[in-house]
Design an enzyme around this catalytic site. Structure first.
Site, PDB file in Angstrom:
ATOM      1  N   GLU A   1      16.164 -29.563  15.385  1.00 53.15           N
ATOM      2  CA  GLU A   1      17.280 -29.241  14.743  1.00 53.15           C
ATOM      3  C   GLU A   1      17.230 -27.904  14.128  1.00 53.15           C
ATOM      4  OE1 GLU A   1      19.252 -31.111  11.918  1.00 53.15           O
ATOM      5  OE2 GLU A   1      19.250 -32.862  13.314  1.00 53.15           O
TER       6      GLU A   1
ATOM      7  N   HIS B   1      17.722 -37.931  18.721  1.00 51.44           N
ATOM      8  CA  HIS B   1      17.475 -36.373  18.933  1.00 51.44           C
ATOM      9  C   HIS B   1      16.566 -36.063  20.281  1.00 51.44           C
ATOM     10  CE1 HIS B   1      18.478 -35.977  14.680  1.00 51.44           C
ATOM     11  NE2 HIS B   1      18.407 -34.858  14.656  1.00 51.44           N
TER      12      HIS B   1
ATOM     13  N   CYS C   1      14.636 -42.225  19.138  1.00 50.58           N
ATOM     14  CA  CYS C   1      15.636 -41.239  18.427  1.00 50.58           C
ATOM     15  C   CYS C   1      16.418 -40.596  19.184  1.00 50.58           C
ATOM     16  CB  CYS C   1      14.519 -40.116  17.646  1.00 50.58           C
ATOM     17  SG  CYS C   1      15.180 -38.910  16.787  1.00 50.58           S
TER      18      CYS C   1
ATOM     19  N   ASP D   1      25.283 -40.188  12.255  1.00 46.02           N
ATOM     20  CA  ASP D   1      23.835 -39.825  12.340  1.00 46.02           C
ATOM     21  C   ASP D   1      23.368 -39.271  11.143  1.00 46.02           C
ATOM     22  OD1 ASP D   1      21.187 -39.896  13.930  1.00 46.02           O
ATOM     23  OD2 ASP D   1      21.704 -37.762  13.943  1.00 46.02           O
ATOM     24  N   SER D   2      22.234 -39.123  10.782  1.00 44.85           N
ATOM     25  CA  SER D   2      21.746 -38.040   9.743  1.00 44.85           C
ATOM     26  C   SER D   2      21.875 -36.642  10.052  1.00 44.85           C
ATOM     27  CB  SER D   2      20.198 -38.355   9.444  1.00 44.85           C
ATOM     28  OG  SER D   2      19.374 -38.098  10.778  1.00 44.85           O
TER      29      SER D   2
ATOM     30  N   CYS E   1      21.840 -43.719  14.933  1.00 47.14           N
ATOM     31  CA  CYS E   1      20.680 -43.093  14.298  1.00 47.14           C
ATOM     32  C   CYS E   1      19.515 -44.228  14.307  1.00 47.14           C
ATOM     33  CB  CYS E   1      20.867 -42.534  12.799  1.00 47.14           C
ATOM     34  SG  CYS E   1      19.418 -42.098  12.063  1.00 47.14           S
TER      35      CYS E   1
END
Length: 276
Positions: free
Chosen positions: A162, A198, A196, A14-15, A77
């Site tokens: 993040e 996240h 996403c 994942d990024s 991702c």
């Protein structure tokens, strides 16, 4: 291969941190396999980067996982799956890595999400990159041509997560703003996909502003089930994967910062290693 890396592992990329939600679901469903997780935190987030940049970053990370002995890599991702997966599968694997496989998160989701909507109207919340690619519009239409798909980009959500601000009162403003913008596109939307990895951390806040009767869909369990099916159907891949139940976590960014944030996603402490 780095010392102490699990051998013949499944690579999960994942990024940043979001892919940990997918990793957690996969590891719970398939606990016996070895796993190497890589977060490209030094260059995260990917959502606003060009297709060419995301492809280059993703390929570099996939090749790094190949060097660690991962013959199978999951792009956990959505942005990487939308902007890089096709090129990697069609250009790089046949020419340079014919015995390796790279899978994404978009197709497994698209294959079943149409069955979840009674009104045949689905909302997709994602990064600018995922929305701009129209990957979900294209893939869902392949399997469910009668389903209407409405999209909304949420550029502030990944930075909030993040930076550990997803539980703050300030996050409510952006959650409500993007959710309202999506639901205003159609009163028929009865299923919303968090496109996403996240975004599951925002589920408690999203549910506060969700209209009654609208189902919220996250991807972890979908991808985990799809991977189990894939391994059942591809014994040539399954047979070379080691099953020691080992896990290792790497980041291109600061390991202390990664460990602190990762514990929020996984619900347990871990000790990551630097990507070298």
């Amino acid at each position: 291969m780095l010392m102490n890396s699990p051998k013949n592992a499944i690579g999960i990329f994942d990024s940043g941190f979001g892919g940990l939600t997918v990793f957690k679901a996969i590891a719970e469903k398939l606990p016996n396999y070895n796993y190497i997780y890589l977060g490209d935190n030094a260059r995260s987030p990917y959502g606003d980067h060009s297709f060419a940049t995301v492809y280059q970053y993703t390929l570099e990370c996939v090749e790094w996982l190949f060097k660690q002995g991962c013959s199978l890599v999951i792009l956990a991702c959505n942005t990487a799956s939308a902007k890089a997966l096709r090129n990697i599968q069609q250009l790089d694997l046949p020419n340079k890595y014919p015995n390796h496989r790279v899978l994404g998160v978009i197709r497994p989701t698209a294959e079943i999400i149409g069955e979840m909507s009674s009104n045949k109207s689905i909302g997709v919340l994602g990064t600018r990159g995922t929305v701009k690619s129209e990957s979900y519009l294209i893939e869902i239409n392949k399997f469910f041509p009668d389903v209407k798909v409405y999209q909304q980009s949420c550029p502030m959500w990944v930075p909030l997560i993040e930076n550990g601000e997803h539980e703050s009162d300030g996050a409510d403003y952006f959650v409500k703003e993007y959710l309202d913008a999506l639901l205003q596109q159609s009163g028929e939307i009865d299923t919303i996909l968090l496109a996403c990895t996240h975004y599951p951390l925002l589920v408690p806040k999203i549910e506060k502003y969700l209209h009654p009767g609208v189902e919220l869909v996250t991807q972890g369990d979908i991808v985990a089930t799809s991977l189990a099916d894939y391994l059942d159907r591809h014994q040539e891949i399954e047979n070379i994967l080691s099953k020691d139940g080992l896990q290792a976590f790497f980041t291109s960014g600061d390991t202390d910062a990664f460990d602190a944030h990762a514990s929020v996603f996984l619900g347990t402490a871990l000790a990551s290693k630097p990507m070298k």
